[in-house]
Design an enzyme around this catalytic site. Sequence first.
Site, PDB file in Angstrom:
ATOM      1  N   TYR A  52       2.057 -13.919 -20.973  1.00 29.01           N
ATOM      2  CA  TYR A  52       0.941 -14.578 -20.285  1.00 29.01           C
ATOM      3  C   TYR A  52       1.482 -15.675 -19.389  1.00 29.01           C
ATOM      4  O   TYR A  52       2.339 -16.455 -19.809  1.00 29.01           O
ATOM      5  CB  TYR A  52      -0.051 -15.176 -21.292  1.00 29.01           C
ATOM      6  CG  TYR A  52      -1.333 -14.370 -21.311  1.00 29.01           C
ATOM      7  CD1 TYR A  52      -2.138 -14.315 -20.179  1.00 29.01           C
ATOM      8  CD2 TYR A  52      -1.707 -13.648 -22.434  1.00 29.01           C
ATOM      9  CE1 TYR A  52      -3.294 -13.541 -20.165  1.00 29.01           C
ATOM     10  CE2 TYR A  52      -2.861 -12.874 -22.423  1.00 29.01           C
ATOM     11  CZ  TYR A  52      -3.644 -12.831 -21.286  1.00 29.01           C
ATOM     12  OH  TYR A  52      -4.777 -12.070 -21.263  1.00 29.01           O
ATOM     13  N   ASP A 198      -6.368  -5.881   6.638  1.00 29.19           N
ATOM     14  CA  ASP A 198      -5.949  -5.150   5.438  1.00 29.19           C
ATOM     15  C   ASP A 198      -4.923  -4.107   5.887  1.00 29.19           C
ATOM     16  O   ASP A 198      -5.274  -3.055   6.408  1.00 29.19           O
ATOM     17  CB  ASP A 198      -7.181  -4.489   4.803  1.00 29.19           C
ATOM     18  CG  ASP A 198      -6.835  -3.684   3.559  1.00 29.19           C
ATOM     19  OD1 ASP A 198      -5.641  -3.421   3.325  1.00 29.19           O
ATOM     20  OD2 ASP A 198      -7.779  -3.301   2.837  1.00 29.19           O
ATOM     21  N   THR A 224      -1.730  -3.377  -0.415  1.00 29.10           N
ATOM     22  CA  THR A 224      -1.260  -2.874  -1.702  1.00 29.10           C
ATOM     23  C   THR A 224       0.255  -2.756  -1.569  1.00 29.10           C
ATOM     24  O   THR A 224       0.810  -2.889  -0.473  1.00 29.10           O
ATOM     25  CB  THR A 224      -1.853  -1.497  -2.038  1.00 29.10           C
ATOM     26  OG1 THR A 224      -1.594  -0.620  -0.928  1.00 29.10           O
ATOM     27  CG2 THR A 224      -3.343  -1.578  -2.291  1.00 29.10           C
ATOM     28  N   LYS A 227       1.845   2.089  -1.388  1.00 29.80           N
ATOM     29  CA  LYS A 227       1.641   3.187  -0.427  1.00 29.80           C
ATOM     30  C   LYS A 227       2.930   3.352   0.377  1.00 29.80           C
ATOM     31  O   LYS A 227       3.953   3.713  -0.185  1.00 29.80           O
ATOM     32  CB  LYS A 227       0.422   2.884   0.452  1.00 29.80           C
ATOM     33  CG  LYS A 227      -0.888   2.795  -0.357  1.00 29.80           C
ATOM     34  CD  LYS A 227      -2.082   2.649   0.549  1.00 29.80           C
ATOM     35  CE  LYS A 227      -3.396   2.697  -0.204  1.00 29.80           C
ATOM     36  NZ  LYS A 227      -3.805   1.418  -0.800  1.00 29.80           N
ATOM     37  N   ARG A 233       2.057   0.005  -8.292  1.00 29.47           N
ATOM     38  CA  ARG A 233       0.646  -0.196  -7.933  1.00 29.47           C
ATOM     39  C   ARG A 233       0.350  -1.680  -8.024  1.00 29.47           C
ATOM     40  O   ARG A 233       0.706  -2.330  -9.002  1.00 29.47           O
ATOM     41  CB  ARG A 233      -0.275   0.539  -8.912  1.00 29.47           C
ATOM     42  CG  ARG A 233      -0.111   2.017  -8.929  1.00 29.47           C
ATOM     43  CD  ARG A 233      -1.315   2.689  -9.539  1.00 29.47           C
ATOM     44  NE  ARG A 233      -2.325   2.869  -8.525  1.00 29.47           N
ATOM     45  CZ  ARG A 233      -2.279   3.849  -7.607  1.00 29.47           C
ATOM     46  NH1 ARG A 233      -1.273   4.700  -7.586  1.00 29.47           N
ATOM     47  NH2 ARG A 233      -3.228   3.969  -6.710  1.00 29.47           N
TER      48      ARG A 233
HETATM   49  N1  DSN Z   1      -8.036   5.001  -1.974  1.00 28.27           N
HETATM   50  C1  DSN Z   1      -6.877   4.617  -1.200  1.00 28.27           C
HETATM   51  C2  DSN Z   1      -6.515   5.684  -0.215  1.00 28.27           C
HETATM   52  O1  DSN Z   1      -6.311   6.808  -0.647  1.00 28.27           O
HETATM   53  O2  DSN Z   1      -6.393   5.422   0.965  1.00 28.27           O
HETATM   54  C3  DSN Z   1      -7.040   3.330  -0.549  1.00 28.27           C
HETATM   55  O3  DSN Z   1      -7.305   2.364  -1.511  1.00 28.27           O
END
Ligand code: DSN
Length: 427
Positions: A52, A198, A224, A227, A233
């Site tokens: 924590y 974003d 994020t 990707k 993640r």
């Molecule tokens: N759901 C994701 C995507 O596939 O683009 C984005 O958060």
Amino acid sequence: MLDALLKTDPDIYKAILEETKRQEDGLELIASENYASEAVIAALGTVLTNKYAEGYPGKRYYGGCEFVDIAEELAIARAKQLFGADHANVQPHSGTQANLTAYFSVLKPGDKIVSLALDHGGHLSHGHPLNLAGRMFQIASMKVDPKTETINYDEAAALVEKEKPQMIVTGASNYSRAFDWKKFQEMAKSVGAYHLSDMAHYAGLIAAGVYPNPAPYANFVTSTTHKTLRGPRGGLILCQNELAANLDKMNFPGNQGGPLMHAIAAKAVCFKEALAPEFKDYQTKVLNNARALAKLLTNKGFRVVSGGTDCHLFSADLRAKNITGKEAEICLGKAGITVNKNMIPYDPQKAMVTSGIRIGTPAITTRGMGPKEMEMIASWIDEAIAAKNNDAKLRSIKEEVLKLCRQFPVYEQRIASMEALLSTSVA
Ligand code: DSN
């Protein structure tokens, strides 16, 4: 460590093994997915999950944070370096949480946001009525131009002038062209709004300098890390110095409790990998592969939305092929090719059916695939769609796909050691 998992929970062990094999044996064309490195996965599976650490490095509400502080400080420093940002918060658990934290750090319920509509490439968390963002804020949606299928900046400026929002949200989950972040910054300035970009989909390309960087032109940049960036993640927020104190407070205690320190350590590893010179080479190949695949499919009679791509993804309009996105997702799946159905701009079909599929090249490029493989993949997509009701043909394409995947292993050793362990335990 895997032996402990097998002993305690063989059902979960087998599910993980099967998923690892699925990722190894098929062509992953979902634009938001990638293969995290073994180093990133190693950081995730550590005792940092036990800790924590509410608060921030050096200012925690718990003792014993001296080592997790090292991980978080490294993640922050590397994220700032990667994108040239004043301030980074690496604690958001996801992209949606990053967005909500950034919104609530400067907006109040009922304020207005201008953003790209979901069916025109935007994202749920940019204000879809079913998402918290859409329920807490008034949303004025931008649509792409029906002819060019790209953003018409004059129309966007007129919408901003008319709506006078408190925030403009840019970025998308299905927009293949380069955003002109500077133009949006100017629009935001003209009405005294904040600009949040974003960049989740484009983050890896941006880190490598092959897609425009929003950091100089936005008050907030959210992302994020899993990707194109190819990390664990999770979420990330960058912002200008003067917005940092409010942002950090809105993240914790405003929107989250304890940060996930194992994920933050893995983000630090991902950022280190993205700072390495070879990452630029990888992202250049991601872009070249996407452009090649879009062109090859166009030559086979698919209509690519907006006529091409400036990034890792594009959408194919399937109407000329007499198949819906839903049907295409199913038949390509049977052929070992994973895509997702996706609405195209002004789509006559509903979201669960769609007229299009979204195709992305981050994962296949991580495997090392290049121009020759793009030709093979385009042919298989075309053949599989033409053979949507012919399971024998789809099975034979799947066999070819498997042969190609075997030439570009990704988690081969991981699978071999998991299978060896399983066979010992069964024996
Ligand atoms: N759901 C994701 C995507 O596939 O683009 C984005 O958060």
